[in-house]
Motif scaffolding. Structure first.
Motif, PDB file in Angstrom:
ATOM      1  N   GLU A 102      31.882  31.927 -23.484  1.00 17.39           N
ATOM      2  CA  GLU A 102      31.483  31.192 -24.388  1.00 17.39           C
ATOM      3  C   GLU A 102      32.033  31.140 -25.521  1.00 17.39           C
ATOM      4  N   ARG A 132      29.585  31.156 -16.557  1.00 23.03           N
ATOM      5  CA  ARG A 132      28.824  32.516 -16.622  1.00 23.03           C
ATOM      6  C   ARG A 132      28.355  32.724 -14.902  1.00 23.03           C
ATOM      7  N   GLU A 174      26.444  33.464 -13.543  1.00 26.26           N
ATOM      8  CA  GLU A 174      24.882  34.254 -12.954  1.00 26.26           C
ATOM      9  C   GLU A 174      24.342  34.930 -12.488  1.00 26.26           C
ATOM     10  N   VAL A 224      21.948  28.132 -16.162  1.00 34.24           N
ATOM     11  CA  VAL A 224      22.888  28.317 -14.855  1.00 34.24           C
ATOM     12  C   VAL A 224      24.238  28.636 -15.171  1.00 34.24           C
ATOM     13  N   GLU A 230      28.598  25.582 -30.820  1.00 34.62           N
ATOM     14  CA  GLU A 230      28.448  26.783 -31.926  1.00 34.62           C
ATOM     15  C   GLU A 230      29.564  26.534 -32.496  1.00 34.62           C
ATOM     16  N   GLU A 247      14.263  31.414 -24.544  1.00 35.26           N
ATOM     17  CA  GLU A 247      15.740  30.776 -26.479  1.00 35.26           C
ATOM     18  C   GLU A 247      16.976  29.778 -26.311  1.00 35.26           C
ATOM     19  N   ILE A 248      17.215  28.910 -27.027  1.00 36.98           N
ATOM     20  CA  ILE A 248      18.071  28.054 -26.705  1.00 36.98           C
ATOM     21  C   ILE A 248      18.951  27.520 -27.587  1.00 36.98           C
ATOM     22  N   SER A 249      18.808  29.321 -28.847  1.00 34.24           N
ATOM     23  CA  SER A 249      19.961  29.049 -29.380  1.00 34.24           C
ATOM     24  C   SER A 249      20.093  31.253 -30.162  1.00 34.24           C
ATOM     25  N   GLU A 306      27.113  33.286 -36.827  1.00 24.59           N
ATOM     26  CA  GLU A 306      27.592  32.329 -35.455  1.00 24.59           C
ATOM     27  C   GLU A 306      26.358  31.500 -35.469  1.00 24.59           C
TER      28      GLU A 306
END
Ligand code: GAP
Length: 509
Positions: free
Chosen positions: A166, A198, A200, A210, A217, A326-328, A365
């Motif tokens: 992040e 990340r 993943e 991805v 942010e 989830e987009i944010s 945030e």
């Protein structure tokens, strides 16, 4: 062959026309990585610009650009090395690993299994006899895995470093600079739009998950004794659909429709700042083309919530292929991060109040995955109409604003069309020129990549300097003089004029 999904169709167009495709193609590709082509790069850039309009410019927030690789002690202090983990199940036969909670979701149709915690995930794996989706082999018991890329900074003997998952930590590490540049007054915010990584475990679902992506942010710092948001009135009447923590715990399926003002007053959203950003978020996502009825805000249960958060609402949008994505996330991070960095570094990050007391600022945030917003835009704007593909991209997002076509490729029309093309380039528009194939095919090609307006140069242009503009969404045409063209286009792209105001409607008999 399974039926083609909407996502299959969109990604086929995306590859063919140059929005995005799997990375490392010539070496067989690798899941979890995407490459953006010309159209994709431009579209991503305009989504980012719109995010800045909604979240940075108007509020006068500050920006930051900080390194991707951070020394280990940053993530020790932030709690990531201990807490930023997921359950991974390895196959005893093929050796591949999978995210255990996702395997349970795929097998059972359950949602949000991550929130149930490790023991429940292990139990569900056994209960549903989940096997390797790759080879059918037996899976080992899930273990916690840290999905962060580790590296060494410098040559031998260098320091251990990690790629940031992040950007937020940068705003905390540089908090004192931000405070100084905000003239030592709270509240203020620092925003960053940049790459994160990340590792993943088993990224599937195309480009939704991805390993390298852009996060946009911002960290808003405020005094917990003075938690009001000066712009709260602007959003208090925005109506949103909410699934609160209590509703999630009781597995209530029906969403609560409420205004932001009521949700904050009733304590469903903990702070005005979260409410403010959630209201702006709904407006922003709507401006990207996703209607409010395909948006919802879902609270995290404690087991799903990040280690730093007292409350998180995910903003989710509805994809035809996958359901809610989830987009944010809008998180109330309290003073967790600043306090940890203060303790680990020994640098004082407290602020003095007028009454002489000191405090560590609290943080709210809102955080967006740009790559998911990009997919949301394609999902929201793609339409198949009369055997044609159309991307109804909002005009401020379109990678190319205007297409210019000569009606035919003879009698001086291409030369005249080139003149119009060059004129519009000089005026600062993003323009494509196309003379290949029939004019119908050229309109279809422009519709497929979402060019809002197509200007046709015909014999009337040669004779009287009169052109036509065609609207991608309605396929209607208006005529106007060449001299008027740059001015009306500018007004159109500023949102000051609608299509039918650009000229005289052409009625074809
Ligand atoms: N600083 C808060 C934070 O990082 P997050 O929910 O982990 O929160 C923020 O990530 C956003 O980043 C998510 O809402 C999602 O849009 C996006 N995101 C997270 N993981 C992703 C991945 N593997 N691929 C693409 N986007 C991702």
């Amino acid at each position: 062959m399974p039926p083609r999904t909407r996502y299959d169709t969109i990604s086929e167009i995306a590859k063919r026309r140059g929005f995005f495709w799997p990375s490392f193609e010539i070496y067989g590709g690798m899941s979890g990585y995407v490459t953006y082509g010309d159209l994709g790069t431009k579209l991503k850039r305009s989504i980012e610009a719109l995010w800045k309009e909604y979240f940075v410019r108007k509020q006068g927030f500050l920006e930051l650009d900080d390194p991707i690789i951070n020394p280990e002690r940053v993530f020790e202090a932030s709690g990531h090395l201990e807490n930023f983990k997921e359950y991974s199940a390895e196959c005893t036969q093929c050796g591949r690993s999978f995210r255990a909670d996702h395997l349970v979701e795929e097998k059972t149709g359950m949602e949000n299994v991550e929130a149930m915690g490790g023991e429940a995930i292990k139990h569900l794996m056994l209960e549903h006899r989940i096997r390797c989706p790759n080879c059918g082999g037996e899976l080992k018991e899930p273990v916690l895995f840290l999905p962060m890329f580790k590296t060494e900074i410098g040559a031998t003997g260098g320091e251990v470093g990690y790629a940031r998952p992040e950007t937020a930590q940068a705003m905390f590490l540089n908090y004192k600079r931000g405070y100084q540049h905000a003239r030592e007054k709270l509240p203020f915010a620092v925003a960053q739009s940049s790459k994160v990584m990340r590792n993943e475990i088993s990224p599937r679902r195309g480009a939704i998950r991805v390993r390298e992506f852009t996060i946009m942010e911002l960290e808003l710092f405020f005094d917990p004794q003075d938690p009001g948001c000066p712009w709260f009135r602007e959003v208090e009447n925005v109506v949103i659909k909410l699934s609160t923590e209590e509703m999630e715990a009781k597995e209530v399926k029906e969403l609560l429709e409420t205004s932001i003002g009521e949700a904050v007053e009733d304590g469903l959203i903990l702070t005005e700042w979260q409410g403010y950003f959630m209201g702006v978020s709904q407006r922003f996502i709507t401006a990207l083309g996703m209607p409010p009825e395909k948006q919802r805000f879902r609270a995290h249960l404690p087991d799903e919530r990040a280690h730093y958060s007292a409350q998180t609402y995910d903003h989710e949008v509805l994809f035809e292929t996958w359901g809610w994505i989830e987009i944010s996330g809008c998180a109330y991070r309290t003073d967790f991060d600043l306090r940890n960095h203060m303790e680990a570094s020994g640098v004082d990050m407290t602020v003095l109040r007028e009454d002489g007391t000191r405090y560590v600022p609290h943080v709210v945030e809102p955080s967006y995955g740009l790559d998911r917003l990009f997919l949301s835009v394609l999902e929201a704007t793609y339409e198949r109409k009369q055997k044609r593909n159309i991307l109804h991209l909002p005009r401020e997002l379109a990678p190319y604003q205007v297409a210019v076509f000569p009606l035919v490729t003879k009698d001086g029309l291409p030369e005249k069309a080139r003149e119009v093309h060059d004129l519009l380039l000089d005026k600062g528009f993003w323009v494509v020129y196309d003379e290949a194939g029939s004019i119908g095919r050229r309109y279809a090609r422009a519709d497929e990549i979402g060019v809002p307006l197509a200007v046709a140069v015909d014999y009337d242009t040669l004779k009287n300097d009169v052109l036509t503009i065609r609207d991608r969404d309605t396929w209607k045409q208006v005529s106007l003089s060449l001299a008027e063209l740059p001015g009306v286009l500018e007004a159109y792209f500023k949102g000051e004029k609608d299509f039918l105001d650009l000229g005289t409607l052409v009625i074809r008999g």
